[in-house]
Design a protein around this motif. Structure first.
Motif, PDB file in Angstrom:
ATOM      1  N   SER A  78       1.847   8.157  14.534  1.00 50.87           N
ATOM      2  CA  SER A  78       0.912   9.258  14.241  1.00 50.87           C
ATOM      3  C   SER A  78       1.720  10.532  14.119  1.00 50.87           C
ATOM      4  O   SER A  78       2.877  10.588  14.529  1.00 50.87           O
ATOM      5  N   ARG A  79       1.068  11.553  13.546  1.00 46.43           N
ATOM      6  CA  ARG A  79       1.766  12.839  13.421  1.00 46.43           C
ATOM      7  C   ARG A  79       1.374  13.785  14.556  1.00 46.43           C
ATOM      8  O   ARG A  79       1.403  15.006  14.391  1.00 46.43           O
ATOM      9  N   GLU A  80       1.008  13.209  15.693  1.00 41.53           N
ATOM     10  CA  GLU A  80       0.671  14.031  16.871  1.00 41.53           C
ATOM     11  C   GLU A  80       1.863  14.889  17.274  1.00 41.53           C
ATOM     12  O   GLU A  80       2.956  14.376  17.507  1.00 41.53           O
ATOM     13  N   GLY A 284       4.531   8.156  -4.543  1.00 42.09           N
ATOM     14  CA  GLY A 284       3.779   8.177  -3.293  1.00 42.09           C
ATOM     15  C   GLY A 284       4.261   7.207  -2.223  1.00 42.09           C
ATOM     16  O   GLY A 284       5.464   6.992  -2.055  1.00 42.09           O
ATOM     17  N   TYR A 285       3.299   6.598  -1.545  1.00 38.64           N
ATOM     18  CA  TYR A 285       3.603   5.859  -0.313  1.00 38.64           C
ATOM     19  C   TYR A 285       4.320   4.539  -0.541  1.00 38.64           C
ATOM     20  O   TYR A 285       4.794   3.932   0.422  1.00 38.64           O
ATOM     21  N   VAL A 286       4.411   4.110  -1.816  1.00 34.59           N
ATOM     22  CA  VAL A 286       5.219   2.914  -2.127  1.00 34.59           C
ATOM     23  C   VAL A 286       6.630   3.100  -1.561  1.00 34.59           C
ATOM     24  O   VAL A 286       7.274   2.159  -1.115  1.00 34.59           O
ATOM     25  N   GLN A 287       7.075   4.367  -1.575  1.00 35.61           N
ATOM     26  CA  GLN A 287       8.439   4.673  -1.110  1.00 35.61           C
ATOM     27  C   GLN A 287       8.622   4.420   0.376  1.00 35.61           C
ATOM     28  O   GLN A 287       9.740   4.299   0.866  1.00 35.61           O
ATOM     29  N   ARG A 288       7.525   4.407   1.113  1.00 40.43           N
ATOM     30  CA  ARG A 288       7.642   4.259   2.576  1.00 40.43           C
ATOM     31  C   ARG A 288       7.315   2.860   3.066  1.00 40.43           C
ATOM     32  O   ARG A 288       7.519   2.552   4.240  1.00 40.43           O
ATOM     33  N   GLY A 289       6.760   2.028   2.156  1.00 37.25           N
ATOM     34  CA  GLY A 289       6.278   0.721   2.609  1.00 37.25           C
ATOM     35  C   GLY A 289       7.275  -0.395   2.385  1.00 37.25           C
ATOM     36  O   GLY A 289       8.292  -0.223   1.715  1.00 37.25           O
TER      37      GLY A 289
HETATM   38  O1  F6P Z   1       8.190  10.722   5.738  1.00 43.42           O
HETATM   39  C1  F6P Z   1       8.319  12.035   5.253  1.00 43.42           C
HETATM   40  C2  F6P Z   1       7.475  12.170   4.059  1.00 43.42           C
HETATM   41  O2  F6P Z   1       7.845  11.126   3.272  1.00 43.42           O
HETATM   42  C3  F6P Z   1       7.559  13.471   3.248  1.00 43.42           C
HETATM   43  O3  F6P Z   1       8.467  13.455   2.192  1.00 43.42           O
HETATM   44  C4  F6P Z   1       6.146  13.633   2.773  1.00 43.42           C
HETATM   45  O4  F6P Z   1       5.855  14.966   2.520  1.00 43.42           O
HETATM   46  C5  F6P Z   1       5.376  13.136   3.919  1.00 43.42           C
HETATM   47  O5  F6P Z   1       6.117  12.063   4.430  1.00 43.42           O
HETATM   48  C6  F6P Z   1       3.949  12.768   3.644  1.00 43.42           C
HETATM   49  O6  F6P Z   1       3.494  11.927   4.634  1.00 43.42           O
HETATM   50  P1  F6P Z   1       2.046  11.911   5.313  1.00 43.42           P
HETATM   51  O7  F6P Z   1       1.049  11.930   4.232  1.00 43.42           O
HETATM   52  O8  F6P Z   1       2.075  10.641   6.094  1.00 43.42           O
HETATM   53  O9  F6P Z   1       1.949  13.104   6.191  1.00 43.42           O
END
Ligand code: F6P
Length: 361
Positions: A78-80, A284-289
């Motif tokens: 989480s971003r807490e 987008g989120y493809v880069q993180r998955g």
């Molecule tokens: O993980 C960092 C990052 O990829 C940033 O480049 C991007 O701005 C951010 O995550 C967006 O993530 P979220 O929508 O989860 O806050």
């Protein structure tokens, strides 16, 4: 017989945006801590939220085996941010107190935090409150101060590069300009590296404010010399010269009004100025998955086992880091409140320019 360890029992959490390699790092920390040093491990759910709400469980080897190649994080994230979204905010005292309470209730000797700038900054602040903290640097953005690389970056780079390769063929077939927007809100590492690896004609990063007229001229010049298509790689946080001159609040407002994101805006502007059909793709989120690259698996595993060694020797208040070709650690205050930007004299910027890439300036 396990080797003697200063830390007997520790908590582990993952916070901030996820990235490939988090599970490989969890496995690295936990396997080494458990098998080599006989430590007890408490998994904390969803970043700092798990400490605030006491959402924790004892982790056994079954929990952290078979996860090396798994994307995401088995612990949740989480971003807490208990100290507030920015450094200027007042801390949420109730949340900070709840974190300290849970830490002591669980009888932890240390807390291991896997995260980006925000997470390691929170870790640093908690260590000033008296908690023992060890940080691990992860993010696809590669923008953490104190380490030469973060895990997650290499996997996202491979995904971004493949996307650019694929866009090349369709751009060429249709004689179009295609703008691809990659992540990187504050730093342009991912766009720069993927842009160079994928042979982008234009690469725009937050560190170099762009002039849309310079970009249009470059695209028109290429067309004149026979290259009728172009690929523009843009970091989500890239900004025009005009935006760079605005204060943060005005820039945010301007961006909201001219959305949905920079990739679309630039595509519209390029089409208007060049009279060439222009399309936008936001990766987008493809880069993180998905699964981590081999390189990220290696880095995350090495960071994880290095964290276990720090735990065993009681070296707290440190962030594990890649220092040249070695794994070491830096004081947690090193990444605190900072962003590692691409330096103006970075060799990749020079390489990009040398092969004819327009950097927007
Ligand atoms: O993980 C960092 C990052 O990829 C940033 O480049 C991007 O701005 C951010 O995550 C967006 O993530 P979220 O929508 O989860 O806050």
């Amino acid at each position: 017989m396990p080797i003697n360890s200063v830390t007997k029992r520790f908590g582990i959490l993952t916070a901030g945006g996820d990235c490939p390699g988090l599970n490989a790092a969890i496995r690295g920390v936990c396997s080494a801590a458990h098998d080599r040093y006989g430590m007890e491990i408490i998994g904390i759910a969803n970043g700092f939220q798990g400490l605030i709400h006491e959402d924790t469980k004892l982790l056994k080897p079954d929990d952290f085996t078979g996860i090396l190649t798994l994307g995401g994080t088995i612990l949740g994230s989480s971003r807490e941010k208990p100290y507030g979204p920015t450094d200027k905010d007042e801390p949420d005292k109730k949340k900070v107190y709840a974190i300290m309470e849970t830490y002591s209730k669980l009888k932890l000797d240390c807390l291991v935090v896997l995260g980006g700038n925000g997470t390691n900054t929170t870790g640093c602040k908690l260590s000033r409150e008296g908690l023992n903290i060890i940080g691990l640097p992860k993010t696809i953005d590669n923008d953490i101060f104190g380490t030469d690389r973060t895990f997650g970056f290499h996997s996202a780079l491979a995904i971004g590069t493949e996307a650019i390769d694929r866009l090349h063929t369709t751009a060429q077939s249709h004689n179009r300009v295609i703008v691809i927007e990659l992540m990187g809100n504050k730093a342009g590492w991912l766009a720069l590296y993927a842009g160079v690896a994928g042979g982008g004609d234009v690469i725009l990063i937050p560190e170099i404010p762009y002039d849309i007229n310079v970009i249009a001229r470059h695209i028109k010049k290429q067309a004149k010399s026979g290259k009728a298509f172009s690929i523009v790689v843009v970091a989500e946080g890239a900004m025009s010269v005009e935006e760079a001159e605005m204060d943060k609040k005005d820039r945010k407002k301007y961006r909201l009004e001219n959305g949905p994101s920079i990739g679309y805006r630039i595509a519209r502007e390029i089409q208007d100025k060049t009279n060439t059909e222009t399309r936008a793709t936001v990766l987008g989120y493809v880069q993180r998955g998905g699964i981590p690259s081999a390189s990220d698996r290696i880095l995350a595993t090495s960071f994880g086992t290095a964290a276990a060694n720090l735990l065993a020797s009681g070296k707290y208040g440190r962030m594990v880091a890649l220092l040249g070709n070695d794994i070491g650690s830096v004081d947690l205050s090193v990444p605190e409140g900072k962003v590692k930007n691409v330096p103006a004299d970075h060799f990749m910027i020079d390489s990009a320019r040398a092969v004819g890439t327009c950097m927007g300036d």
